[in-house]
Design an enzyme around this catalytic site. Sequence first.
Site, PDB file in Angstrom:
ATOM      1  N   HIS A   1      32.222   2.746  86.523  1.00  0.00           N
ATOM      2  CA  HIS A   1      33.440   2.700  85.695  1.00  0.00           C
ATOM      3  C   HIS A   1      33.061   2.644  84.204  1.00  0.00           C
ATOM      4  O   HIS A   1      33.701   3.280  83.368  1.00  0.00           O
ATOM      5  CB  HIS A   1      34.255   1.432  86.004  1.00  0.00           C
ATOM      6  CG  HIS A   1      34.786   1.365  87.395  1.00  0.00           C
ATOM      7  ND1 HIS A   1      34.348   0.449  88.314  1.00  0.00           N
ATOM      8  CD2 HIS A   1      35.748   2.096  88.018  1.00  0.00           C
ATOM      9  CE1 HIS A   1      35.013   0.614  89.447  1.00  0.00           C
ATOM     10  NE2 HIS A   1      35.859   1.599  89.299  1.00  0.00           N
TER      11      HIS A   1
ATOM     12  N   LEU B   1      27.327   7.708  89.665  1.00  0.00           N
ATOM     13  CA  LEU B   1      26.261   6.816  89.211  1.00  0.00           C
ATOM     14  C   LEU B   1      25.677   6.097  90.413  1.00  0.00           C
ATOM     15  O   LEU B   1      26.426   5.697  91.312  1.00  0.00           O
ATOM     16  CB  LEU B   1      26.805   5.799  88.206  1.00  0.00           C
ATOM     17  CG  LEU B   1      26.119   5.928  86.847  1.00  0.00           C
ATOM     18  CD1 LEU B   1      26.601   7.173  86.144  1.00  0.00           C
ATOM     19  CD2 LEU B   1      26.369   4.713  85.997  1.00  0.00           C
TER      20      LEU B   1
ATOM     21  N   GLN C   1      48.278   3.288  98.614  1.00  0.00           N
ATOM     22  CA  GLN C   1      47.195   4.178  99.067  1.00  0.00           C
ATOM     23  C   GLN C   1      46.339   3.549 100.156  1.00  0.00           C
ATOM     24  O   GLN C   1      45.332   4.126 100.558  1.00  0.00           O
ATOM     25  CB  GLN C   1      46.342   4.652  97.885  1.00  0.00           C
ATOM     26  CG  GLN C   1      45.511   3.580  97.210  1.00  0.00           C
ATOM     27  CD  GLN C   1      44.861   4.092  95.934  1.00  0.00           C
ATOM     28  OE1 GLN C   1      45.521   4.292  94.909  1.00  0.00           O
ATOM     29  NE2 GLN C   1      43.558   4.319  95.960  1.00  0.00           N
TER      30      GLN C   1
HETATM   31  O1  PAF Z   1      39.805   5.905  92.484  1.00  0.00           O
HETATM   32  C1  PAF Z   1      40.494   4.865  92.352  1.00  0.00           C
HETATM   33  O2  PAF Z   1      40.023   3.810  91.941  1.00  0.00           O
HETATM   34  C2  PAF Z   1      41.968   4.920  92.717  1.00  0.00           C
HETATM   35  O3  PAF Z   1      42.194   5.760  93.792  1.00  0.00           O
HETATM   36  C3  PAF Z   1      42.877   5.264  91.527  1.00  0.00           C
HETATM   37  C4  PAF Z   1      42.594   6.660  91.011  1.00  0.00           C
HETATM   38  C5  PAF Z   1      42.673   4.257  90.407  1.00  0.00           C
HETATM   39  C6  PAF Z   1      44.335   5.217  91.958  1.00  0.00           C
HETATM   40  O4  PAF Z   1      44.699   3.965  92.438  1.00  0.00           O
END
Ligand code: PAF
Length: 270
Positions: free
Chosen positions: A31, A170, A55
């Site tokens: 990140h 990474l 999700q």
């Molecule tokens: O890749 C992720 O961390 C998630 O799927 C995202 C893109 C932040 C959506 O919740």
Amino acid sequence: MQICKTPVDLQALKAQNIGFVPTMGALHAGHLSLIERARAENDFVIVSIFVNPTQFGANEDFSTYPHPLEKDLELCAKAGVGAVFTPQADSLYPFKEAISLNPPKDLLGFEADLRPGHFNGVLQVVLKLFNLVRPTKAYFGQKDAQQLLIIQRMVQDLFLPVEIVPCPILRDFDGLALSSRNVYLSPEQRQLALKIPKALNTIHEAYKAGITQGTNLLALGQEILSPLEVQYLSLVNRQLIPLEHIEPNNSLILVAVRVGTTRLLDNLWL
Ligand code: PAF
């Protein structure tokens, strides 16, 4: 660094040329590399930290997903982030019946088969986040290759005014692709998980040595991954269509493996 807890806070923010890094928190060096790139290419960087319930499937890790918010905020501040968006679910989903989005059928399979509804939730939240943040550019890791392709399609198909910037995977010191879910692995499981980068490396070396046929390359990978539970190991093009041979600069080896209860994804862009 500003902390915006609600959509209204975020909408009140005055910034231009925004680089956006959407995350579910539990930030790691992967990140941070997206944030660094966003800083280099934009005037202001916004990071969202939101574990999006829509999700996750019923038997998935939504309730146990790591959530070290204080540490994440410190990392963002140190990394020069301008604002962090940390909404609660009810502020992002104000209606009991939310509008949903279907991923395109030609980009289904793989994660979509194993996690029904997952990409509907990803598209739903990413579209909301784009509408709130209004970024010039948004940064996504190539580790979640299918997610990246589906989001790129959404942006093209809905004419969203944002540029998607794919960022390389990474890896940790031992080669394992960085993922917030790696914390679930015991030391023994982590050793087993290292078969994944090893398999991809072997495939890559074989390709560089001249092997281009998918079945041969995948067999090499499969041999290394055994006896792990391989959910898929496939050669596809960048439209997710299965390939018999590598097409240079248009190929992807996708792999998903279950180690204990943890699913790990990795891939190779060739
Ligand atoms: O890749 C992720 O961390 C998630 O799927 C995202 C893109 C932040 C959506 O919740």
